[in-house]
Enzyme design. Structure first.
Site, PDB file in Angstrom:
ATOM      1  N   CYS A  12      12.660 -11.425 -50.278  1.00 18.82           N
ATOM      2  CA  CYS A  12      12.976 -12.221 -49.085  1.00 18.82           C
ATOM      3  C   CYS A  12      14.227 -13.078 -49.267  1.00 18.82           C
ATOM      4  O   CYS A  12      14.786 -13.581 -48.297  1.00 18.82           O
ATOM      5  CB  CYS A  12      11.786 -13.085 -48.693  1.00 18.82           C
ATOM      6  SG  CYS A  12      10.342 -12.102 -48.271  1.00 18.82           S
TER       7      CYS A  12
ATOM      8  N   HIS B  35      14.887 -18.240 -43.755  1.00 12.51           N
ATOM      9  CA  HIS B  35      14.081 -17.027 -43.858  1.00 12.51           C
ATOM     10  C   HIS B  35      12.838 -17.223 -42.995  1.00 12.51           C
ATOM     11  O   HIS B  35      12.193 -18.268 -43.040  1.00 12.51           O
ATOM     12  CB  HIS B  35      13.693 -16.778 -45.318  1.00 12.51           C
ATOM     13  CG  HIS B  35      12.643 -15.729 -45.466  1.00 12.51           C
ATOM     14  ND1 HIS B  35      12.760 -14.493 -44.869  1.00 12.51           N
ATOM     15  CD2 HIS B  35      11.453 -15.726 -46.116  1.00 12.51           C
ATOM     16  CE1 HIS B  35      11.683 -13.779 -45.146  1.00 12.51           C
ATOM     17  NE2 HIS B  35      10.885 -14.506 -45.902  1.00 12.51           N
TER      18      HIS B  35
ATOM     19  N   ASN C  35       7.836 -11.548 -40.505  1.00 11.03           N
ATOM     20  CA  ASN C  35       8.633 -11.668 -41.731  1.00 11.03           C
ATOM     21  C   ASN C  35       9.272 -10.316 -42.033  1.00 11.03           C
ATOM     22  O   ASN C  35       8.584  -9.366 -42.388  1.00 11.03           O
ATOM     23  CB  ASN C  35       7.705 -12.102 -42.873  1.00 11.03           C
ATOM     24  CG  ASN C  35       8.440 -12.298 -44.185  1.00 11.03           C
ATOM     25  OD1 ASN C  35       9.594 -11.891 -44.329  1.00 11.03           O
ATOM     26  ND2 ASN C  35       7.761 -12.908 -45.135  1.00 11.03           N
TER      27      ASN C  35
HETATM   28  O1  UT7 Z   1       8.458 -14.156 -47.387  1.00 11.15           O
HETATM   29  C1  UT7 Z   1       7.976 -14.392 -48.661  1.00 11.15           C
HETATM   30  C2  UT7 Z   1       7.286 -15.653 -48.711  1.00 11.15           C
HETATM   31  N1  UT7 Z   1       5.999 -15.552 -48.124  1.00 11.15           N
HETATM   32  C3  UT7 Z   1       5.506 -16.576 -47.528  1.00 11.15           C
HETATM   33  O2  UT7 Z   1       6.218 -17.542 -47.418  1.00 11.15           O
HETATM   34  C4  UT7 Z   1       4.076 -16.598 -47.089  1.00 11.15           C
HETATM   35  C5  UT7 Z   1       3.505 -17.922 -47.429  1.00 11.15           C
HETATM   36  N2  UT7 Z   1       2.120 -18.116 -47.035  1.00 11.15           N
HETATM   37  C6  UT7 Z   1       1.728 -18.223 -45.751  1.00 11.15           C
HETATM   38  O3  UT7 Z   1       2.503 -18.087 -44.828  1.00 11.15           O
HETATM   39  C7  UT7 Z   1       0.288 -18.606 -45.483  1.00 11.15           C
HETATM   40  O4  UT7 Z   1      -0.314 -19.028 -46.687  1.00 11.15           O
HETATM   41  C8  UT7 Z   1      -0.540 -17.453 -44.873  1.00 11.15           C
HETATM   42  C9  UT7 Z   1      -0.114 -17.223 -43.440  1.00 11.15           C
HETATM   43  C10 UT7 Z   1      -0.368 -16.194 -45.693  1.00 11.15           C
HETATM   44  C11 UT7 Z   1      -2.026 -17.839 -44.848  1.00 11.15           C
HETATM   45  O5  UT7 Z   1      -2.218 -19.064 -44.156  1.00 11.15           O
HETATM   46  P1  UT7 Z   1      -3.129 -20.199 -44.793  1.00 11.15           P
HETATM   47  O6  UT7 Z   1      -3.207 -21.291 -43.811  1.00 11.15           O
HETATM   48  O7  UT7 Z   1      -2.557 -20.503 -46.165  1.00 11.15           O
HETATM   49  O8  UT7 Z   1      -4.543 -19.489 -44.858  1.00 11.15           O
HETATM   50  P2  UT7 Z   1      -5.438 -19.150 -46.134  1.00 11.15           P
HETATM   51  O9  UT7 Z   1      -4.816 -18.071 -46.957  1.00 11.15           O
HETATM   52  O10 UT7 Z   1      -5.791 -20.420 -46.798  1.00 11.15           O
HETATM   53  O11 UT7 Z   1      -6.720 -18.533 -45.420  1.00 11.15           O
HETATM   54  C12 UT7 Z   1      -7.552 -19.332 -44.565  1.00 11.15           C
HETATM   55  C13 UT7 Z   1      -8.689 -18.478 -44.043  1.00 11.15           C
HETATM   56  C14 UT7 Z   1      -9.382 -17.691 -45.142  1.00 11.15           C
HETATM   57  O12 UT7 Z   1     -10.770 -17.689 -44.851  1.00 11.15           O
HETATM   58  P3  UT7 Z   1     -11.782 -18.655 -45.668  1.00 11.15           P
HETATM   59  O13 UT7 Z   1     -11.594 -18.275 -47.113  1.00 11.15           O
HETATM   60  O14 UT7 Z   1     -11.285 -20.045 -45.375  1.00 11.15           O
HETATM   61  O15 UT7 Z   1     -13.096 -18.323 -45.083  1.00 11.15           O
HETATM   62  C15 UT7 Z   1      -8.852 -16.291 -44.986  1.00 11.15           C
HETATM   63  O16 UT7 Z   1      -9.758 -15.296 -45.417  1.00 11.15           O
HETATM   64  O17 UT7 Z   1      -8.192 -17.496 -43.128  1.00 11.15           O
HETATM   65  C16 UT7 Z   1      -8.658 -16.191 -43.494  1.00 11.15           C
HETATM   66  N3  UT7 Z   1      -7.668 -15.203 -43.103  1.00 11.15           N
HETATM   67  C17 UT7 Z   1      -7.608 -14.648 -41.881  1.00 11.15           C
HETATM   68  N4  UT7 Z   1      -8.377 -14.777 -40.806  1.00 11.15           N
HETATM   69  C18 UT7 Z   1      -8.045 -14.074 -39.711  1.00 11.15           C
HETATM   70  C19 UT7 Z   1      -6.635 -14.735 -43.854  1.00 11.15           C
HETATM   71  N5  UT7 Z   1      -5.921 -13.863 -43.133  1.00 11.15           N
HETATM   72  C20 UT7 Z   1      -6.503 -13.781 -41.918  1.00 11.15           C
HETATM   73  C21 UT7 Z   1      -6.207 -13.058 -40.752  1.00 11.15           C
HETATM   74  N6  UT7 Z   1      -7.010 -13.225 -39.672  1.00 11.15           N
HETATM   75  N7  UT7 Z   1      -5.160 -12.211 -40.659  1.00 11.15           N
END
Ligand code: UT7
Length: 321
Positions: free
Chosen positions: A113, A248, A278
């Site tokens: 990225c 980005h 992304n």
């Molecule tokens: O480009 C390279 C760099 N990449 C990035 O910058 C990505 C950086 N990370 C992010 O953008 C975020 O961390 C994410 C968008 C990937 C995730 O968001 P988050 O607020 O950090 O969510 P999380 O991973 O803490 O997940 C929260 C909950 C989880 O459920 P539990 O464990 O709380 O029950 C996940 O299982 O959301 C759940 N979850 C989803 N639910 C519905 C994860 N993905 C999904 C989904 N739909 N697609």
């Protein structure tokens, strides 16, 4: 002094739009979750006949035309991608041939990225030192081909696309246009937080993208704020002097958090993550081109570009348009 001056920009997107609702029919997710956590509403996905090289060629051709460059005058093509058409030859050489720019330098660069920032930094050095006169710097990706479409935590985040800058080495005054400062970093310690679990020398497969999103998020805000300050300090300017920031486009919350840390007004941040998701190395030049086309970024503007991704890699570049 000689600087790499931006002469034109271009971008390209696949034909097919995939909305959050489309994905909700395939994995256990919802439009509400994706919009709330990421700001993404849709992404473009490459179909049959579309690949990293076709998207890169379309974006680069548009940039070349906007710049008024004859194909034969382009002597450098740097293509940032983590999703090349083939392991080798470099996708840049396919693009070079398709554009009719044969004979100059052409190579791919992998910094995921942050790829476009790295490619711009390398091209800027080569233009300033006289190794080339006219460059196409491209970010192009087809991440749809390496995401695990059964993993809801990653597949909803990415899209395909390409963006390109046409740059020229020009003698300019101190307050003239061009790339003013670039800072690039990497820290391999964090490789396991964002990687592809395959490759020619390990599994002999292409592999799938794996990410620990929450940890990447945390590092992204810290690293991006630090490198932005580093570039501002190096250039002797303050955040208030910037006309635009083109980040980005990984997650709207990362963009907002970084802007808050630097006290940057939200209206100065170019945000396209809602439309494109992304697109890895393509996201910065794609967002930049959108903002040029809609009249926001204009000649004379001071623009900061930044990115962070797998490796980890991160970097920022300051440009006077
Ligand atoms: O480009 C390279 C760099 N990449 C990035 O910058 C990505 C950086 N990370 C992010 O953008 C975020 O961390 C994410 C968008 C990937 C995730 O968001 P988050 O607020 O950090 O969510 P999380 O991973 O803490 O997940 C929260 C909950 C989880 O459920 P539990 O464990 O709380 O029950 C996940 O299982 O959301 C759940 N979850 C989803 N639910 C519905 C994860 N993905 C999904 C989904 N739909 N697609």
């Amino acid at each position: 002094m000689i600087r790499a001056v931006l002469r034109g920009t271009g971008s390209a997107l696949p034909k097919q739009v995939v909305t959050n609702a489309d994905l909700a029919g395939k994995v256990d997710t919802s439009d509400e979750w994706i919009v709330e956590r990421t700001g993404i509403r849709q992404r473009y996905i490459a179909g049959e006949g579309e690949s990293t090289s076709t998207l890169a060629t379309d974006a680069a051709r548009a940039a070349m035309e906007a710049a008024g460059f004859e194909p034969g005058s382009v002597d450098l093509i740097v293509l940032a991608t983590a999703t090349p058409d083939n392991t080798f030859p470099a996708t840049a050489t396919k693009v070079q041939h398709a554009l009719g720019c044969n004979g100059g330098i052409a190579f791919d660069l992998a910094a995921v990225c942050t790829g476009f920032l790295y490619a711009l930094g390398v091209a800027d050095s080569m233009l300033r030192t006289g190794m080339a006169k006219r460059a196409l710097v491209i970010g192009a990706e087809t991440f749809s081909r390496i995401v695990d479409w059964e993993d809801r935590t990653t597949c909803v985040l990415f899209g395909d696309g390409a963006g390109a800058f046409a740059l020229e080495a020009v003698e300019v005054a101190e307050d003239g246009p061009g790339v003013l400062a670039t800072r690039l970093h990497a820290d391999g310690e964090h490789g396991p937080l964002l990687y592809v679990d395959g490759g020619p020398s390990t599994t002999q497969t292409v592999g799938k993208l794996r990410m620990k999103g929450r940890e990447v998020f945390r590092h992204a805000v810290v690293n991006l704020s630090e490198v932005l300050l580093e570039v501002l300090e190096g250039a002797g300017i303050s955040a208030a002097d910037l006309d635009w920031v083109v980040p980005h486009q990984a997650n709207a919350r990362i963009l907002d958090a970084t802007a808050r840390k630097l006290d940057l007004p939200a209206e100065k941040i170019i945000k396209t993550v809602d439309q494109h998701a992304n697109t890895s190395a393509a996201s910065v030049p794609l967002a930049f081109d959108i903002a040029v086309k809609d009249g926001r970024i204009k000649p004379g503007d001071l623009v900061m570009l930044e990115g962070m991704g797998g490796g980890f890699t991160w970097g920022a570049s300051l440009l006077r348009v």
